[in-house]
Design a protein around this motif. Structure first.
Motif, PDB file in Angstrom:
ATOM      1  N   GLN A  36     -15.916 -44.021  44.476  1.00 42.70           N
ATOM      2  CA  GLN A  36     -16.847 -42.983  43.688  1.00 42.70           C
ATOM      3  C   GLN A  36     -17.887 -43.123  42.536  1.00 42.70           C
ATOM      4  OE1 GLN A  36     -13.741 -39.474  43.192  1.00 42.70           O
ATOM      5  NE2 GLN A  36     -13.632 -38.842  45.251  1.00 42.70           N
ATOM      6  N   TRP A  37     -17.550 -43.360  41.519  1.00 45.05           N
ATOM      7  CA  TRP A  37     -17.797 -43.926  40.015  1.00 45.05           C
ATOM      8  C   TRP A  37     -19.547 -45.110  41.276  1.00 45.05           C
ATOM      9  CZ3 TRP A  37     -18.445 -42.315  36.134  1.00 45.05           C
ATOM     10  CH2 TRP A  37     -19.594 -43.043  35.164  1.00 45.05           C
ATOM     11  N   ALA A  38     -18.927 -46.058  42.207  1.00 42.99           N
ATOM     12  CA  ALA A  38     -20.297 -46.499  41.860  1.00 42.99           C
ATOM     13  C   ALA A  38     -21.245 -45.811  42.714  1.00 42.99           C
ATOM     14  CB  ALA A  38     -19.351 -47.291  43.304  1.00 42.99           C
ATOM     15  N   THR A  39     -20.551 -45.058  43.972  1.00 43.78           N
ATOM     16  CA  THR A  39     -21.335 -44.030  45.071  1.00 43.78           C
ATOM     17  C   THR A  39     -22.507 -43.137  43.758  1.00 43.78           C
ATOM     18  OG1 THR A  39     -19.935 -43.788  46.850  1.00 43.78           O
ATOM     19  CG2 THR A  39     -21.688 -42.004  46.606  1.00 43.78           C
ATOM     20  N   GLU A  41     -23.454 -43.778  40.880  1.00 45.50           N
ATOM     21  CA  GLU A  41     -24.258 -44.580  40.073  1.00 45.50           C
ATOM     22  C   GLU A  41     -25.398 -44.900  41.270  1.00 45.50           C
ATOM     23  OE1 GLU A  41     -24.557 -45.950  36.855  1.00 45.50           O
ATOM     24  OE2 GLU A  41     -22.865 -43.975  36.554  1.00 45.50           O
ATOM     25  N   ARG A  42     -25.216 -45.440  42.518  1.00 44.57           N
ATOM     26  CA  ARG A  42     -26.391 -45.612  42.871  1.00 44.57           C
ATOM     27  C   ARG A  42     -26.811 -44.223  43.732  1.00 44.57           C
ATOM     28  NH1 ARG A  42     -26.737 -44.052  48.669  1.00 44.57           N
ATOM     29  NH2 ARG A  42     -24.218 -43.404  48.635  1.00 44.57           N
ATOM     30  N   LEU A  43     -26.191 -43.542  43.790  1.00 41.77           N
ATOM     31  CA  LEU A  43     -27.577 -41.900  44.346  1.00 41.77           C
ATOM     32  C   LEU A  43     -28.094 -41.468  42.668  1.00 41.77           C
ATOM     33  CD1 LEU A  43     -24.320 -39.740  45.964  1.00 41.77           C
ATOM     34  CD2 LEU A  43     -26.476 -40.953  46.427  1.00 41.77           C
ATOM     35  N   LYS A  44     -27.280 -41.868  41.735  1.00 41.11           N
ATOM     36  CA  LYS A  44     -28.720 -41.995  39.916  1.00 41.11           C
ATOM     37  C   LYS A  44     -29.432 -43.197  40.098  1.00 41.11           C
ATOM     38  CE  LYS A  44     -25.906 -41.888  35.983  1.00 41.11           C
ATOM     39  NZ  LYS A  44     -25.390 -42.074  35.155  1.00 41.11           N
ATOM     40  N   ARG A  45     -29.336 -44.111  40.366  1.00 40.93           N
ATOM     41  CA  ARG A  45     -30.839 -45.333  40.780  1.00 40.93           C
ATOM     42  C   ARG A  45     -31.646 -44.066  41.978  1.00 40.93           C
ATOM     43  NH1 ARG A  45     -26.450 -48.422  40.300  1.00 40.93           N
ATOM     44  NH2 ARG A  45     -26.489 -49.005  42.953  1.00 40.93           N
ATOM     45  N   GLU A  46     -31.438 -44.080  43.388  1.00 39.05           N
ATOM     46  CA  GLU A  46     -32.442 -43.272  44.249  1.00 39.05           C
ATOM     47  C   GLU A  46     -32.544 -41.759  43.214  1.00 39.05           C
ATOM     48  OE1 GLU A  46     -29.721 -43.137  47.750  1.00 39.05           O
ATOM     49  OE2 GLU A  46     -29.031 -44.904  47.371  1.00 39.05           O
TER      50      GLU A  46
END
Length: 71
Positions: A36-39, A41-46
């Protein structure tokens, strides 16, 4: 004394079993949290990239009043 020793052994065995089960549960939960943390972080970058694109689109040049190059 043997009966008391047997009961103590049973209790220790039950506790060891519970600890092993809890260890597996904690490890599984840790894997879920890590994914979930990786997801997140990816969504924040997007979201940041989309925000930058929106700012560029708003600040970009206005519409051009000439025909496209294929005319």
């Amino acid at each position: 004394m043997t009966e008391e020793g047997d009961r103590l052994g049973d209790r220790v065995e039950a506790l060891e079993s519970r600890v092993a089960h809890q260890d597996r549960t904690i490890e599984a939960l840790n894997e879920v949290v890590t994914a979930q943390w990786a997801t997140i972080e990816r969504l924040k970058r997007e979201v940041e990239a989309l925000g930058e694109r929106m700012e560029e689109a708003v600040a970009g040049p206005g519409p051009v009043d000439r025909p496209p190059p294929h005319y």
